[in-house]
Structure formats: C-alpha cells, structure tokens
Design an enzyme around this catalytic site. Structure first.
Site, PDB file in Angstrom:
ATOM      1  N   ASP A   1       0.775  -1.250   0.000  1.00 29.65           N
ATOM      2  CA  ASP A   1       0.000   0.000   0.000  1.00 29.65           C
ATOM      3  C   ASP A   1       0.805   1.298   0.000  1.00 29.65           C
ATOM      4  O   ASP A   1       0.430   2.267   0.675  1.00 29.65           O
ATOM      5  CB  ASP A   1      -0.960   0.023   1.195  1.00 29.65           C
ATOM      6  CG  ASP A   1      -2.005  -1.069   1.121  1.00 29.65           C
ATOM      7  OD1 ASP A   1      -2.034  -1.825   0.141  1.00 29.65           O
ATOM      8  OD2 ASP A   1      -2.810  -1.174   2.065  1.00 29.65           O
TER       9      ASP A   1
ATOM     10  N   ASP B   1      -4.957  -0.545  -1.970  1.00 29.86           N
ATOM     11  CA  ASP B   1      -6.387  -0.351  -1.772  1.00 29.86           C
ATOM     12  C   ASP B   1      -6.936   0.183  -3.085  1.00 29.86           C
ATOM     13  O   ASP B   1      -6.307   1.044  -3.719  1.00 29.86           O
ATOM     14  CB  ASP B   1      -6.648   0.661  -0.648  1.00 29.86           C
ATOM     15  CG  ASP B   1      -6.678   0.017   0.727  1.00 29.86           C
ATOM     16  OD1 ASP B   1      -6.393  -1.189   0.833  1.00 29.86           O
ATOM     17  OD2 ASP B   1      -6.983   0.728   1.700  1.00 29.86           O
TER      18      ASP B   1
ATOM     19  N   HIS C   1     -10.519   1.229  -3.769  1.00 26.99           N
ATOM     20  CA  HIS C   1     -11.884   1.376  -3.272  1.00 26.99           C
ATOM     21  C   HIS C   1     -12.838   1.995  -4.286  1.00 26.99           C
ATOM     22  O   HIS C   1     -12.447   2.899  -5.036  1.00 26.99           O
ATOM     23  CB  HIS C   1     -11.909   2.286  -2.030  1.00 26.99           C
ATOM     24  CG  HIS C   1     -11.157   1.752  -0.863  1.00 26.99           C
ATOM     25  ND1 HIS C   1     -11.245   0.456  -0.428  1.00 26.99           N
ATOM     26  CD2 HIS C   1     -10.314   2.374   0.007  1.00 26.99           C
ATOM     27  CE1 HIS C   1     -10.490   0.296   0.647  1.00 26.99           C
ATOM     28  NE2 HIS C   1      -9.903   1.455   0.930  1.00 26.99           N
TER      29      HIS C   1
ATOM     30  N   HIS D   1     -10.395   7.444   0.791  1.00 27.28           N
ATOM     31  CA  HIS D   1      -8.989   7.296   0.409  1.00 27.28           C
ATOM     32  C   HIS D   1      -8.861   6.200  -0.640  1.00 27.28           C
ATOM     33  O   HIS D   1      -9.692   5.303  -0.721  1.00 27.28           O
ATOM     34  CB  HIS D   1      -8.114   6.952   1.624  1.00 27.28           C
ATOM     35  CG  HIS D   1      -8.472   5.643   2.266  1.00 27.28           C
ATOM     36  ND1 HIS D   1      -9.524   5.519   3.157  1.00 27.28           N
ATOM     37  CD2 HIS D   1      -7.946   4.404   2.134  1.00 27.28           C
ATOM     38  CE1 HIS D   1      -9.625   4.262   3.548  1.00 27.28           C
ATOM     39  NE2 HIS D   1      -8.674   3.565   2.938  1.00 27.28           N
TER      40      HIS D   1
ATOM     41  N   LYS E   1      -6.962  -4.708  -3.484  1.00 25.40           N
ATOM     42  CA  LYS E   1      -7.775  -5.230  -2.388  1.00 25.40           C
ATOM     43  C   LYS E   1      -8.837  -4.212  -1.983  1.00 25.40           C
ATOM     44  O   LYS E   1      -8.744  -3.036  -2.341  1.00 25.40           O
ATOM     45  CB  LYS E   1      -6.913  -5.631  -1.196  1.00 25.40           C
ATOM     46  CG  LYS E   1      -6.065  -4.532  -0.605  1.00 25.40           C
ATOM     47  CD  LYS E   1      -5.115  -5.108   0.449  1.00 25.40           C
ATOM     48  CE  LYS E   1      -4.212  -4.065   1.056  1.00 25.40           C
ATOM     49  NZ  LYS E   1      -4.868  -3.025   1.809  1.00 25.40           N
TER      50      LYS E   1
ATOM     51  N   CYS F   1      -2.444  -2.776   7.561  1.00 26.80           N
ATOM     52  CA  CYS F   1      -2.325  -3.655   6.398  1.00 26.80           C
ATOM     53  C   CYS F   1      -1.063  -4.519   6.421  1.00 26.80           C
ATOM     54  O   CYS F   1      -1.101  -5.668   5.971  1.00 26.80           O
ATOM     55  CB  CYS F   1      -2.425  -2.844   5.113  1.00 26.80           C
ATOM     56  SG  CYS F   1      -4.071  -2.099   4.939  1.00 26.80           S
TER      57      CYS F   1
END
Length: 194
Positions: A15, A57, A59, A76, A101, A140
């Site tokens: 990340d 991430d 999202h 975020h 993810k 994470c």
C-alpha cells in the site's frame, strides 16, 4: 541473522499509495521516509530475479470503510484517482504484480490475502518465503503478515521498510512485536547476504 535469497522467495510491498503518504487523505506520518529503503529492496529482489508483489487499496467511491458510509476512515485510495496511485518515487520493476484489495463496496480488507488471488499466485510461483514492507505497520502490514503465516509461508518483516500511523504512540512497536510473536522474523537490509 543472515538471509540469502533463493528460488522460493518473494517481496511484498504493501500500500505505498499517495493517499497513505504525507499529503494524502489518510497519511502515515513519515511514510515517505521508507521509500529509499523500499527501492533498495526492490533492486535487490529484481537483481535476484525474484517475484515482486505490490498491494493497493482500490476502493469504490462509496466504500464501507468511509465515514460517510459509517466506517472509521476518510475517503482514500478511490480506484483510478491520483490518491490511489503508487508514489512516483517508488521504482517498481515493470514485471511487478499488482494486487488490488478492498475493491468491493461491502467489504473492507486490510490483508493482501482477503478476496484476492494473492495465495494462488504465490503457490503458482512456488513461493515459500515472503518478505513484507510498506504501510501501515499496525493495519495492512500486520494483517498481511498474519495471513501469510496462516497460509504457512515463512514470513519476514522488513523492519527498516515499514511505517506506522501510531494513533497511539506504541502502535507500530506493538504490531511488530505481535508479528514476531506469531512467528514472523524481523530483519533489516544489512541482514541479507548478497
């Protein structure tokens, strides 16, 4: 401890996205200070022909972890935005495998193994040992290491290439202790035999 890289080894960078680094919407203080060390690890693993994985991430705009949806975090790492991009100073080799993810609205995921193909990709590549770096140590990184151990990978935490949010001052230190208690080994760059 001296570690020599071999055929069953892979590097996992967790990340290192703009939103998680200083100036981002969910910044890890001093998260950018580990970038030069991460670049050293990237070069080391690349030079040894070992696989490199980068998690992110990814999202949707209405992800369940966002405060507007009742979650704990500000928006975020929304997919395709500049905040979700990897920091420009990180020198990922061209063949780095990207693991996205927390890409569905309904599920949050702190681990690279949750709702991804991570385990299958590692198995296909014959990976037995994972070396993990990135942010945030107590979220994470910790959860990725936990799941790696549960999947029976020998797991190393690259102690000089992780960084914590530290909502409480000792969160990062406590997370590193938790990872070693669970069976991970903490190592620094100087611990590698080149």
């Amino acid at each position: 401890m001296n570690v020599k890289l071999g055929s069953g080894d892979a590097l996992v960078i967790v990340d290192m996205q703009n939103d998680f680094l200083p100036g981002g919407s969910l910044a890890v203080p001093k998260g950018d200070t580990i970038i030069p060390v991460i670049n050293r690890y990237l070069l080391l693993f690349h030079d040894h022909g070992r696989p490199i994985f980068a998690t992110r991430d990814w999202h949707p705009p209405d992800h369940c972890s966002f405060r507007q949806q009742g979650g704990p975090w500000p928006p975020h790492c929304i997919a395709t935005t500049s905040g979700a991009a990897f920091h420009a100073d990180i020198n990922f080799p061209i063949n780095t495998q990207i693991i996205s993810k927390a890409a569905s609205r309904e599920q949050d995921a702190y681990s690279a193994f949750t709702d991804t193909q991570m385990h299958e990709l590692l198995q296909q590549a014959g990976i037995r040992r994972l070396f993990v770096a990135g942010v945030a140590t107590e979220y994470c990184v910790l959860n990725t290491v936990k799941d790696a151990l549960q999947h029976h990978y020998t797991t190393f935490v690259l102690e000089d290439a992780i960084c914590a949010i530290n909502l409480k001052p000792d969160d990062g230190v406590n997370a590193l202790k938790a990872m070693t208690r669970l069976g991970a080994t903490s190592i620094r760059f100087g611990g590698f035999v080149v």
